[in-house]
Motif scaffolding. Structure first.
Motif, short mmCIF file in Angstrom:
data_model
loop_
_atom_site.label_atom_id
_atom_site.label_comp_id
_atom_site.label_asym_id
_atom_site.label_seq_id
_atom_site.Cartn_x
_atom_site.Cartn_y
_atom_site.Cartn_z
N ARG A 1 26.40 75.54 4.87
CA ARG A 1 26.00 75.12 3.53
C ARG A 1 27.23 74.69 2.75
NH1 ARG A 1 20.94 75.75 1.67
NH2 ARG A 1 21.59 73.79 0.72
N MET A 2 27.09 73.56 2.08
CA MET A 2 28.11 73.06 1.17
C MET A 2 27.91 73.75 -0.18
SD MET A 2 29.38 70.42 3.13
CE MET A 2 29.11 71.15 4.73
N VAL A 3 28.93 74.40 -0.70
CA VAL A 3 28.77 75.29 -1.84
C VAL A 3 28.76 74.56 -3.18
CG1 VAL A 3 29.85 77.20 -3.10
CG2 VAL A 3 29.75 77.24 -0.59
N GLY A 4 29.72 73.70 -3.41
CA GLY A 4 29.85 73.00 -4.68
C GLY A 4 31.14 72.22 -4.69
N VAL A 5 31.30 71.33 -5.66
CA VAL A 5 32.45 70.42 -5.67
C VAL A 5 33.63 71.03 -6.40
CG1 VAL A 5 33.28 68.14 -6.37
CG2 VAL A 5 30.91 68.42 -5.60
N ASN A 6 34.78 71.08 -5.72
CA ASN A 6 36.00 71.52 -6.40
C ASN A 6 37.00 70.38 -6.58
OD1 ASN A 6 36.80 71.47 -3.60
ND2 ASN A 6 38.56 72.72 -4.13
N LEU A 7 36.67 69.17 -6.05
CA LEU A 7 37.52 68.01 -6.27
C LEU A 7 36.75 66.74 -5.90
CD1 LEU A 7 40.62 67.51 -7.07
CD2 LEU A 7 40.86 66.83 -4.68
N TYR A 8 36.77 65.76 -6.79
CA TYR A 8 36.15 64.47 -6.52
C TYR A 8 37.23 63.50 -6.05
CZ TYR A 8 31.98 66.17 -8.91
OH TYR A 8 30.87 66.89 -9.26
N ASP A 9 36.96 62.82 -4.93
CA ASP A 9 37.95 61.94 -4.34
C ASP A 9 37.25 60.69 -3.81
OD1 ASP A 9 40.40 61.07 -3.45
OD2 ASP A 9 40.79 62.75 -2.12
N GLY A 10 38.02 59.79 -3.20
CA GLY A 10 37.47 58.59 -2.61
C GLY A 10 38.40 58.05 -1.55
N HIS A 11 37.85 57.40 -0.54
CA HIS A 11 38.64 56.87 0.57
C HIS A 11 39.51 55.71 0.10
CE1 HIS A 11 39.33 55.79 4.87
NE2 HIS A 11 39.46 54.58 4.37
N GLY A 12 40.76 55.71 0.58
CA GLY A 12 41.68 54.62 0.25
C GLY A 12 42.59 54.32 1.42
N PHE A 13 43.54 53.42 1.20
CA PHE A 13 44.50 53.04 2.23
C PHE A 13 45.90 53.03 1.64
CE2 PHE A 13 40.56 51.00 3.62
CZ PHE A 13 40.47 51.46 4.92
N MET A 14 46.87 53.49 2.43
CA MET A 14 48.27 53.43 2.06
C MET A 14 48.99 52.50 3.03
SD MET A 14 51.03 56.45 1.22
CE MET A 14 50.68 57.43 2.69
N VAL A 15 49.81 51.61 2.47
CA VAL A 15 50.54 50.62 3.27
C VAL A 15 51.99 50.56 2.79
CG1 VAL A 15 48.46 49.23 3.66
CG2 VAL A 15 49.92 48.76 1.66
N ARG A 16 52.80 49.86 3.55
CA ARG A 16 54.18 49.64 3.12
C ARG A 16 54.20 48.68 1.93
NH1 ARG A 16 57.92 51.75 6.51
NH2 ARG A 16 59.51 50.71 5.22
N ARG A 17 55.04 48.95 0.97
CA ARG A 17 55.12 48.10 -0.22
C ARG A 17 55.51 46.66 0.15
NH1 ARG A 17 55.42 49.29 -5.51
NH2 ARG A 17 55.73 51.53 -5.05
#
Length: 340
Positions: A117-133
């Motif tokens: 069982r998933m209890v509750g949300v302790n952090l809202y996030d989202g998928h992203g990408f990291m690349v070389r500048r």
């Protein structure tokens, strides 16, 4: 006066009805053992990472300590169990840990089909990408044909595949269990990008030798609500974890901190604060804990805002603004169910 008496009587009756005589097996097991087995990440700065003295630090580690304080009265009574994404659910299902508090996205399939069982949300996030500048990547379309490091057994595999398919472009996946291996591969040029949740990307970058050489793209490709996970077969333990989390959020709403909790418990006349801190112990029996359960948790690690600011906030190397993780009263999504 008669109305207050009637309300008190109704509350007492509800609590008595809701509280079976015996606690569930996990709560009993933790008490008998005298220690909480808490599953965490193998090491992500700001969430769960041993310091130079071997002490686990981070937001997830602190939430483990809050549970230990609420259940055992001592935040140090935690055995941290580092787990990869592949290992985490099997360890919980097998009873090797009591609770999983490790960046884990709450999804329908996980909540219904895995015996958890998933209890509750302790952090809202989202998928992203990291690349070389210096790669001068501005959008997903600029990433056509890139090699992307991903961790197997995560939602990020599916999200990445879906995002590229929707744009009708391709990528070459490199799958490695440990996110630290993905970070090393990006810095060494063995992959062109890392795909994972944005908070993890920021945490990884904070540990790089030259963090300024890497950028996290602005676009988010999914909803990734994190939260604790427990086994499905123990409703009482589910209640304990859920209400410890809600208690820390409620404490921030009420202005109760690790520094003022003792004074507030002794002198506050606010009924909500008195309930939260166990000055009127009418909530503790519902979760079969001592009256000071949330007071002990807040004194040990602070309220939700303190956890956030200390571990991943703007003044830390990770440097994440509160954003959607701010309280609902300030435009965020953090909202505790009423403790009454």
């Amino acid at each position: 006066m008669m109305i207050r008496s009637a309300i008190a009587a109704t509350l007492a009756a509800c609590l008595a009805w809701a509280s079976p005589a015996a606690a569930g097996p996990t709560l009993d097991g933790v008490r008998q053992r005298g220690i909480l087995a808490c599953g965490v990440n193998v090491g992500v700065a700001g969430f769960s990472l041993p310091d130079s003295q071997g002490v686990w630090r981070g937001m997830d580690a602190d939430l483990c300590r809050a549970v230990a304080a609420a259940v055992l009265g001592d935040p140090s009574k935690v055995r941290f169990v580092p787990l990869t994404a592949v290992q985490r659910f099997t360890a919980l299902q097998a009873g090797e840990i009591d609770v999983l508090i490790r960046q884990t996205t709450l999804t329908m399939v996980r909540d219904t089909n895995l015996g958890m069982r998933m209890v509750g949300v302790n952090l809202y996030d989202g998928h992203g990408f990291m690349v070389r500048r210096d790669a001068n990547i501005r959008s997903l379309r600029d990433m056509d044909g890139m090699t992307i490091c991903l961790s197997p057994g995560t939602t990020n595999e599916l999200v990445t595949a879906d995002a590229f398919r929707a744009e009708r472009i391709t990528f070459r996946p490199v799958l490695q269990e440990r996110m630290q291996d993905n970070a090393a591969a990006l810095q060494a040029g063995r992959c062109d990008a890392i795909g994972t949740d944005a908070t993890q990307l920021a945490a990884l970058r904070s540990q790089f030798t030259r963090p300024q050489d890497f950028v996290i793209l602005d676009q988010r490709f999914s909803k990734e609500p994190y939260g604790p996970v427990v086994r499905r077969d123990d409703q009482e333990w589910f209640d304990v974890i859920r209400w410890v989390l809600f208690g820390l959020i409620e404490a921030e709403e009420l202005g109760v901190t690790s520094q003022n909790a003792e004074q507030q418990r002794a002198s506050s006349s606010d009924p909500a604060i008195r309930r939260l801190l166990g000055a009127v112990p009418d909530l503790s029996q519902a979760v079969k804990l001592q009256p000071s359960w949330l007071y002990d948790a807040i004194r040990a690690v602070g309220n939700y805002g303190e956890l956030y600011e200390r571990n991943i906030g703007p003044n830390t190397p990770i440097g994440l603004p509160r954003g959607v993780n701010d309280l609902w009263t300030r435009g965020g999504l953090m909202y505790a169910w009423p403790l009454r």
